[in-house]
Design a protein around this motif. Sequence first.
Motif: not given
Length: 208
Positions: A128, A132-134, A160, A163-164
Amino acid sequence: THYTTNQGSASLRAKLAAYEAKTRQLDYGPDEILVTAGATEAIYCALTGVLDPGDEVVIPTPAFGLYETVTRLAGAVPVYLDTARTGFQLTYEALCAAITPRTKALVLNSPNNPTGAVYTEASLAAVCRAVGDKPIFILCDDVYRGLCTRPCPDPAALPGLRERLLIAVGDDGLAHRISHGQRAGHPKAHCAPRAYSDLRTQHAPGRL
């Protein structure tokens, strides 16, 4: 001769969605499930559906050889992350060293083939944090989950990761000791409609 829909029969997908909700508290809808001829096709559809030539796929090793094979078939590049020195677990530092701007996917296989190792909560937390937001897809190969006799932290249950863009793979035949030729996989994805459409286009219609 008749075929079901390319995604698999609606009734079967509805039952699989209900099964996931009951056993793992996951809220996949029938339209987020694809029925395949075992986990091998599920892995193939997942990776070829999201990879472009030159992309990189992080594969923790030791690993099932199919991940490398399909990655190369898609024109992508496997990047190996050796876990032998960390007890076959993942660390934030090792993940960061393996991830580059070209990373498109990360493979998680727990329980692992061939080591049998089960990723700990700390390993999943490291994923997580490192991802990250990659814009990285996570291929979560759950094929041996049904055979695990001890607690097996679920990557799909972690907010984490959940939701991706996450793809989870199951093989119902292997979990229930069904022979080859009678197995069914069911990859599931919470991802953008365009990405899931790409997965469906890699899958040939079948009788399920």
